[in-house]
Design a protein around this motif. Structure first.
Motif, PDB file in Angstrom:
ATOM      1  N   GLN A  21       0.884  -1.152  -0.023  1.00 26.28           N
ATOM      2  CA  GLN A  21      -0.118   0.090   0.018  1.00 26.28           C
ATOM      3  C   GLN A  21       0.889   1.389  -0.005  1.00 26.28           C
ATOM      4  O   GLN A  21       0.564   2.339  -0.764  1.00 26.28           O
ATOM      5  N   LYS A  22       1.920   1.254   0.811  1.00 24.42           N
ATOM      6  CA  LYS A  22       2.935   2.440   0.657  1.00 24.42           C
ATOM      7  C   LYS A  22       3.480   2.681  -0.407  1.00 24.42           C
ATOM      8  O   LYS A  22       3.480   3.905  -0.923  1.00 24.42           O
ATOM      9  N   THR A  33      -2.453   9.927   2.945  1.00 22.79           N
ATOM     10  CA  THR A  33      -2.845   8.618   3.243  1.00 22.79           C
ATOM     11  C   THR A  33      -1.750   7.616   3.280  1.00 22.79           C
ATOM     12  O   THR A  33      -1.625   6.751   4.188  1.00 22.79           O
ATOM     13  N   CYS A  34      -0.618   7.945   2.610  1.00 24.33           N
ATOM     14  CA  CYS A  34       0.429   7.236   2.439  1.00 24.33           C
ATOM     15  C   CYS A  34       1.060   7.366   4.044  1.00 24.33           C
ATOM     16  O   CYS A  34       1.544   6.470   4.445  1.00 24.33           O
ATOM     17  N   TRP A  82       2.322   4.493   6.458  1.00 22.74           N
ATOM     18  CA  TRP A  82       3.820   4.545   6.914  1.00 22.74           C
ATOM     19  C   TRP A  82       3.899   4.747   8.540  1.00 22.74           C
ATOM     20  O   TRP A  82       4.608   4.045   9.232  1.00 22.74           O
ATOM     21  N   LYS A  83       2.892   5.336   9.234  1.00 24.48           N
ATOM     22  CA  LYS A  83       3.019   5.626  10.863  1.00 24.48           C
ATOM     23  C   LYS A  83       2.336   4.101  11.208  1.00 24.48           C
ATOM     24  O   LYS A  83       3.080   3.839  12.204  1.00 24.48           O
ATOM     25  N   THR A  84       1.564   3.625  10.509  1.00 21.92           N
ATOM     26  CA  THR A  84       1.155   2.190  10.959  1.00 21.92           C
ATOM     27  C   THR A  84       2.571   1.203  11.050  1.00 21.92           C
ATOM     28  O   THR A  84       2.438   0.564  11.864  1.00 21.92           O
ATOM     29  N   LEU A 112      10.829  10.964   0.876  1.00 25.55           N
ATOM     30  CA  LEU A 112      10.278  11.050  -0.229  1.00 25.55           C
ATOM     31  C   LEU A 112       8.801  11.649  -0.062  1.00 25.55           C
ATOM     32  O   LEU A 112       8.484  12.573  -0.972  1.00 25.55           O
ATOM     33  N   LEU A 113       8.259  11.355   0.935  1.00 28.46           N
ATOM     34  CA  LEU A 113       6.769  11.516   1.119  1.00 28.46           C
ATOM     35  C   LEU A 113       7.109  13.161   1.567  1.00 28.46           C
ATOM     36  O   LEU A 113       6.233  14.028   1.237  1.00 28.46           O
ATOM     37  N   LEU A 114       7.980  13.676   2.329  1.00 29.97           N
ATOM     38  CA  LEU A 114       8.142  15.175   2.678  1.00 29.97           C
ATOM     39  C   LEU A 114       8.571  15.862   1.355  1.00 29.97           C
ATOM     40  O   LEU A 114       8.046  16.964   1.170  1.00 29.97           O
TER      41      LEU A 114
END
Length: 806
Positions: A553-554, A590-591, A595-597, A612-614
């Motif tokens: 999913q990530k 959502t990612c 990622w936190k999970t 990458l998310l940042l």
């Protein structure tokens, strides 16, 4: 009053309470009767009064008998009835009443399967009825009791009481001959295993008694059930002769054909059928009901042969049925018959005859899905792809909204789905993949069975990937075809359905992997890649969550966001681009949750996801002109291992149209430069690039922007560059040195034009410092700049003198 109360309690199904009041009534009547009997010199009406008392007593005794029988006291009931019988000599008019009562007792015991008691009471009913013919119940009632008695003996023990049963039914027929009595006699004879000659005598007796044709035919069926075939066919022949002039004779003829077919005598059945067909056209038509029954027989026989693979035989039986229809007749049943004939012709490889039959079916029943299916099959065999597609489309429309007509069954979803599945199979068997896919698509659009739709979609996906053409153009076409199938799979699996949970999860996982693999084929096509990765993520939500799934999913969300940003970079800013950016931001958010999970369960020390998310979020918000970009930059700086490359990228994004955040850009570049310098072996090329961008951002672009603070800031960048060049003169790019020289010199010239001679001398002097680090260009630039620099110094001296004189 006591007798009425007792009768009421008996009607209320409370015989115990009834007995109490009935006994009181009997006691009262007996006392009254005794008084009437002992009275001397009885009055003239004494006999009449005694008769009334006896009549009342008989009624009460009969109620007591009924109560006793209800409580299972058979012998007690017999005693009460015997007293009643003794009173009949004085009360002959009650003969029928008492006979009926015993019949009812017998019927009640028969219903309770108490055959011994039932036979006793039925015998009593007959005996009582015969004691007085004048006041008895009549011959028809006595015969009815005897027939029930015979039935009791048969069901009690046919072998043991065979003689009694036959005697009872024979006596019943003597009392009052009836169809039911004659029929019962035949049934008893067969149950008892009587020889054919005895049964034949009973059959002749029945015919002579002028029973109806319907009864005779029921006897024939009974004979067949009891395996008296020879007797049945002989009797049926006599019946047909006996009722030769009857308008209902057709039912006997049809039954004859049915029985012949049941016993496998097809040749004789054909002869009988052909005789009926001949009669049909010579004025001896069957009644409509009989003709309908014959059609059913002929169709069933045709169907059996078709299923057995005897197509020529099946066609012969269907042709018999066609013979009864007029030329040009329009009838839905004829349409069905012609479809069956067309199927036979196709199996016999007689295509032209099949086409003629299906044309007739279309004429008679054009709005039937089965007719359309026949048209489709022929179109496939003729390689008429266009006509096959038209037939499939019509089948789909018809299955969605079937027309409701009188005497016409609606096509069920199951039947329509089955035909569409079969259509796909036929197309594949004949090498028509396009038609097969069309059939499966229509099935998916019309079926209400989620499991069936999922199976069809799987077949469609496999067919898409079955092509041997591996060109990029073909691949893109296949991906475009595949995308709606996967979307439909997601929609189908997301509904609350009757599918088993395991089945739904397995299917979702299969389609998820398909979407993932398809996304990997979309290099160079970010819009397709985004759509497939998003679908893969959405399908994964239908699967049980574990570490592997969360990682998938990530990746899906990261890749979807990256693809969306790639699309935006290559498109001019518009409302559509803004919408795309907003959607990308949703993927990123959502990612973050996924990622936190993941991070909550384990650590990922070398995973670049957070950076990458940042980075993606910074780019998205920057292009949306969102002020939260500064917060994101701070988040990057809080990372354990901040990479200078990430900061350089963020700096570039901060100034990439439509974004414009120069302050953030400079901040990122300064930190990136600091990180480069902290390395054991600084990358001078990257340092040079950072300084270049910082100077470019900080230098005033015109006279109006010249400020001391800005010049001081950019001066520091030039000095930084000069120190780097001095530390490694052979490594620093010469063209970059020339660019720095030019920018510093131009700044000095601009200040000179503004009569800021001291600042101008300072900047020109800075520029001269870079000249010493040039290579083969040094002499050229040094000569030119020295002359000009001397002029600037002269002008500076003059300016100083003028200032002193003033």
């Amino acid at each position: 009053m006591a007798s009425k109360t007792g009768r009421t309690w008996l009607d209320c199904k409370n015989p115990q309470m009834a007995d109490h009041f009935l006994k009181l009534a009997v006691k009262s009547l007996e006392t009254l009767y005794s008084q009437l009997t002992t009275r001397s010199n009885a009055a003239a009406d004494s006999s009449s009064s005694k008769a009334d008392v006896e009549k009342d007593l008989l009624r009460i005794l009969s109620c007591q008998a009924e109560s006793a029988l209800t409580q299972g006291n058979h012998h007690e009931a017999v005693g009460y009835v015997q007293r009643c019988k003794d009173m009949l000599q004085r009360l002959p008019k009650d003969t029928a009443y008492l006979s009926f009562m015993c019949y009812n007792f017998g019927l009640e015991m028969y219903n309770l399967r108490k055959f011994e008691e039932s036979s006793f009471w039925l015998g009593q009913s007959y005996d009582i009825g015969k004691t007085n013919v004048k006041y008895g119940p009549g011959s028809d009632v006595l015969a009815k009791a005897l027939r029930l008695l015979a039935t009791v003996y048969v069901e009690w023990d046919c072998q043991q009481f065979q003689e009694q049963a036959l005697n009872a039914v024979s006596l019943a027929n003597k009392e009052c001959v009836s169809t039911s009595g004659l029929y019962l006699k035949i049934r008893i004879l067969m149950r008892c295993g009587a020889p054919d000659n005895l049964i034949s005598t009973g059959l002749i007796e029945m015919l002579e008694s002028q029973v109806s044709l319907e009864v005779c035919l029921s006897i024939v069926k009974l004979l067949m059930v009891e395996d008296r075939d020879l007797l049945a066919f002989e009797y049926l022949k006599r019946v047909c002769q006996h009722f030769e002039s009857s308008p209902d004779l057709g039912s006997a003829l049809v039954l004859h054909i049915e029985l012949l077919l049941q016993r496998g005598k097809e040749l004789l059945a054909k002869q009988k059928t052909e005789n009926i067909i001949t009669g049909h056209y010579t004025g001896k038509q069957l009644a409509p009901e009989a003709l309908s029954c014959l059609h059913v027989l002929l169709w069933d026989q045709g169907s059996k042969h078709y299923e057995a693979g005897n197509y020529a035989e099946a066609l012969e039986w269907y042709n018999y049925s066609v013979s009864f229809f007029k030329s040009g007749q329009i009838e839905p049943n004829l349409g069905k018959l012609q479809r069956n004939r067309a199927s036979c012709f196709l199996q016999l490889q007689q295509l032209e005859k099949a086409k003629d039959a299906i044309r007739e079916a279309e004429r008679c029943d054009p709005e039937s899905i089965f007719t359309l299916f026949g048209i489709y099959k022929i179109a496939i065999l003729e390689s008429n792809t266009e006509k096959a597609a038209e037939a499939l489309s019509s089948m789909g429309l018809l299955s969605k909204s079937p027309l409701c007509k009188e005497d016409k069954l609606l096509v069920s979803d199951t039947a329509a789905s089955y035909l569409l599945s079969l259509a796909a199979q036929i197309a594949l068997e004949n090498g028509k993949q396009e038609a097969a896919m069309k059939a499966l698509e229509v099935l998916c659009q019309t079926s209400n069975d989620e499991a069936q739709v999922v199976t069809a979609l799987r077949c469609l996906v496999r067919l898409v990937f079955s092509t041997t053409d591996e060109s990029a153009e073909r691949r893109d076409v296949n991906l475009d075809v595949l995308l709606p199938y996967l979307k439909m799979a997601l929609q189908t699996l997301s509904r609350q359905s009757q599918m088993a949970a395991e089945q739904r999860i397995e299917a979702a996982n299969w389609f998820r992997k398909t979407a993932w693999n398809s996304a990997l084929q979309c290099e160079g096509s970010p819009d397709r890649m985004r759509d497939f990765f998003v679908l893969s993520y959405q399908l994964s939500l239908l699967c049980p969550t574990d570490r592997v799934l969360l990682m998938g999913q990530k990746t899906c969300l990261l890749m979807a966001a990256a693809a969306s940003l790639e699309l935006c970079r290559n498109s001019p800013y518009s409302a559509q681009v803004e919408e795309e950016l907003t959607q990308a931001l949703e993927y990123i958010q959502t990612c973050w949750e996924v990622w936190k999970t993941l991070k909550a369960s384990e650590s990922f020390p070398s995973d670049p996801t957070e950076s990458l998310l940042l980075l993606y979020e910074f780019e998205t918000r920057a292009k949306l002109n969102d002020t939260k970009v500064e917060v994101i930059l701070e988040s990057v700086l809080e990372l354990e291992n901040v990479e200078a490359k990430v900061l350089e990228t963020m700096a570039a994004l901060a100034m990439e149209a439509p974004a414009y955040f120069p302050r953030l850009c400079k901040k990122a570049l300064r930190i990136a430069l600091s990180l480069h310098k902290k390395q054991s072996q600084p990358d001078l090329a990257h340092c040079s690039k950072c300084i270049h961008d910082l100077i470019k951002l900080s230098l005033p672009s015109g006279v109006a922007e010249v400020e001391a603070r800005a010049l001081a800031e950019v001066w520091d960048y030039f000095e930084e560059a000069l120190s780097i060049i001095s530390a490694a003169p052979d490594v620093f790019p010469e063209m970059e040195t020339l660019w720095l020289l030019t920018q510093a010199w131009n700044t000095g010239i601009m200040l000179y034009s503004l009569n800021q001679y001291m600042e101008a001398e300072k900047w020109c002097g800075l520029a001269m410092s870079f000249v010493h680090h040039l290579g083969f260009l040094r002499e050229s630039y040094e000569a030119q700049m020295s002359d000009l620099y001397s002029k600037i110094l002269d002008q500076l001296d003059k300016a100083k003198k003028n200032t002193m004189e003033n």
